[in-house]
Write a protein that holds these residues in place. Sequence first.
Motif, PDB file in Angstrom:
ATOM      1  N   LEU A  43       0.884  -1.174   0.000  1.00 32.58           N
ATOM      2  CA  LEU A  43       0.000   0.000   0.000  1.00 32.58           C
ATOM      3  C   LEU A  43       0.918   1.220   0.000  1.00 32.58           C
ATOM      4  CD1 LEU A  43      -2.708  -1.084   2.628  1.00 32.58           C
ATOM      5  CD2 LEU A  43      -2.822  -1.275   0.139  1.00 32.58           C
ATOM      6  N   GLY A  44       1.114   1.810  -1.166  1.00 31.22           N
ATOM      7  CA  GLY A  44       2.096   2.888  -1.280  1.00 31.22           C
ATOM      8  C   GLY A  44       1.571   4.067  -2.075  1.00 31.22           C
ATOM      9  N   GLY A  51      -5.226  11.199  -6.292  1.00 31.61           N
ATOM     10  CA  GLY A  51      -5.994  10.556  -5.214  1.00 31.61           C
ATOM     11  C   GLY A  51      -6.572   9.215  -5.627  1.00 31.61           C
ATOM     12  N   SER A  52      -6.583   8.907  -6.938  1.00 29.65           N
ATOM     13  CA  SER A  52      -7.150   7.615  -7.330  1.00 29.65           C
ATOM     14  C   SER A  52      -6.164   6.493  -7.014  1.00 29.65           C
ATOM     15  CB  SER A  52      -7.548   7.614  -8.811  1.00 29.65           C
ATOM     16  OG  SER A  52      -6.415   7.822  -9.616  1.00 29.65           O
ATOM     17  N   ILE A  53      -6.710   5.275  -7.001  1.00 29.72           N
ATOM     18  CA  ILE A  53      -5.907   4.103  -6.610  1.00 29.72           C
ATOM     19  C   ILE A  53      -5.759   3.175  -7.805  1.00 29.72           C
ATOM     20  CG2 ILE A  53      -5.832   2.075  -5.091  1.00 29.72           C
ATOM     21  CD1 ILE A  53      -7.430   3.785  -3.056  1.00 29.72           C
ATOM     22  N   LEU A  54      -4.564   2.664  -7.973  1.00 31.19           N
ATOM     23  CA  LEU A  54      -4.248   1.864  -9.145  1.00 31.19           C
ATOM     24  C   LEU A  54      -3.579   0.554  -8.735  1.00 31.19           C
ATOM     25  CD1 LEU A  54      -3.391   3.280 -12.322  1.00 31.19           C
ATOM     26  CD2 LEU A  54      -1.429   2.069 -11.457  1.00 31.19           C
ATOM     27  N   LEU A  55      -3.944  -0.522  -9.416  1.00 32.05           N
ATOM     28  CA  LEU A  55      -3.290  -1.818  -9.182  1.00 32.05           C
ATOM     29  C   LEU A  55      -2.204  -2.017 -10.235  1.00 32.05           C
ATOM     30  CD1 LEU A  55      -3.022  -4.767  -8.110  1.00 32.05           C
ATOM     31  CD2 LEU A  55      -4.896  -5.358  -9.664  1.00 32.05           C
ATOM     32  N   SER A  56      -1.004  -2.362  -9.801  1.00 33.45           N
ATOM     33  CA  SER A  56       0.071  -2.632 -10.756  1.00 33.45           C
ATOM     34  C   SER A  56      -0.103  -4.041 -11.328  1.00 33.45           C
ATOM     35  CB  SER A  56       1.444  -2.540 -10.074  1.00 33.45           C
ATOM     36  OG  SER A  56       1.597  -1.295  -9.454  1.00 33.45           O
ATOM     37  N   ALA A  57      -0.533  -4.109 -12.593  1.00 38.19           N
ATOM     38  CA  ALA A  57      -0.663  -5.412 -13.264  1.00 38.19           C
ATOM     39  C   ALA A  57       0.723  -5.970 -13.539  1.00 38.19           C
ATOM     40  CB  ALA A  57      -1.436  -5.234 -14.568  1.00 38.19           C
ATOM     41  N   SER A  80       0.542  -4.756  -5.733  1.00 38.90           N
ATOM     42  CA  SER A  80       0.931  -3.402  -5.329  1.00 38.90           C
ATOM     43  C   SER A  80      -0.189  -2.442  -5.692  1.00 38.90           C
ATOM     44  CB  SER A  80       2.237  -3.026  -6.048  1.00 38.90           C
ATOM     45  OG  SER A  80       2.539  -1.658  -5.825  1.00 38.90           O
ATOM     46  N   LEU A  81      -0.708  -1.750  -4.674  1.00 36.89           N
ATOM     47  CA  LEU A  81      -1.706  -0.710  -4.904  1.00 36.89           C
ATOM     48  C   LEU A  81      -1.049   0.637  -4.630  1.00 36.89           C
ATOM     49  CD1 LEU A  81      -4.926  -2.050  -3.105  1.00 36.89           C
ATOM     50  CD2 LEU A  81      -4.139  -2.478  -5.421  1.00 36.89           C
TER      51      LEU A  81
END
Length: 295
Positions: free
Chosen positions: A113-114, A126-132, A257-258
């Motif tokens: 969570l970084g 501010g949006s949240i992204l998942l590292s594919a 990783s988010l």
Amino acid sequence: MIPGSELILNPDGSVYHLHLLPGQIANDIITVGDPERVAEISRRFDRVELRVAAREFVTHTGELDGRRLTVISTGIGTDNVDIVLNELDALVNIDLERREVKAELTVLNLLRLGTSGALQPDLPLGSILLSAGALSADGLMPYYGVDGVGDDFGTALSEFVTANGLRLPVDPLYFSPVLPDFLNHPAGKQLPRGVTLTAAGFYAPQGRSLRLPTRLHPELLDVLRRFDYRGLRITNIEMETAGIYGLANALGHRSASLSALLANRGAGTFSKNPAAAVDALIDLGLLLLTDRDGS
Ligand code: R1P
Ligand code: URA
């Protein structure tokens, strides 16, 4: 038998840097860069059974909604990730007294969570992204002789960068993780996905120039921004994900990783409320980890 110079233990038997003993970590582990974020997360636990601090490595283990969780800070960078992942793995997969790899290996679920900087101007602060996947420009994994996983993306990127007359100062490796099952939660499935560039530093290695020039020329960021491989774009830049994905894959753990996007490198902006963005990231991470039926 692994010699004392390689697997270093403290007088109390704990692993060298993390100062943790076997049994003190859960199988579900949240990693964060900032040591202060550890308490921000564990104060949401129902109970905390363990608090250990050594250098930048702060660890709290506890329980939330009946699930045992560990949260640990890595500090900044994949040099620290190298230490944290190897020592976490040693805690579950090496018999520390006999100094032997266990016959039966434990798979850890690692969730970063970084925070991160967006490369693409359309990604809101501010949006949240998942590292594919993660593109490693940090230099850690070549020491393990790991060539990268899903290297097609990396190859296509290198060709694209060369075709545009530019090059990265290092040859990037691409790592796609074995994602933990908790991402099957509806909130996990809905997450925007992208490829994360993991840099060796915050300033020049991410193309930032204050008083010194950077070899990661701004044009290169533009080139990376345009790259699209089978619908996957390079979306953001940070400093740990490729190390986590590379080592977790190599050691047989699952990882995700988010990133909360605090800066937008295309728009030149920075979040007005980074604390709120990190709060939302923590809420989401804990929901994914504790609501395993996704109800
Ligand atoms: C840089 O400011 C730090 O922020 C990001 C980068 O990866 C780097 O560690 O992550 P954290 O917010 O988890 O520290
Ligand atoms: N963390 C990074 O590494 N880069 C950014 O731009 C923001 C957070």
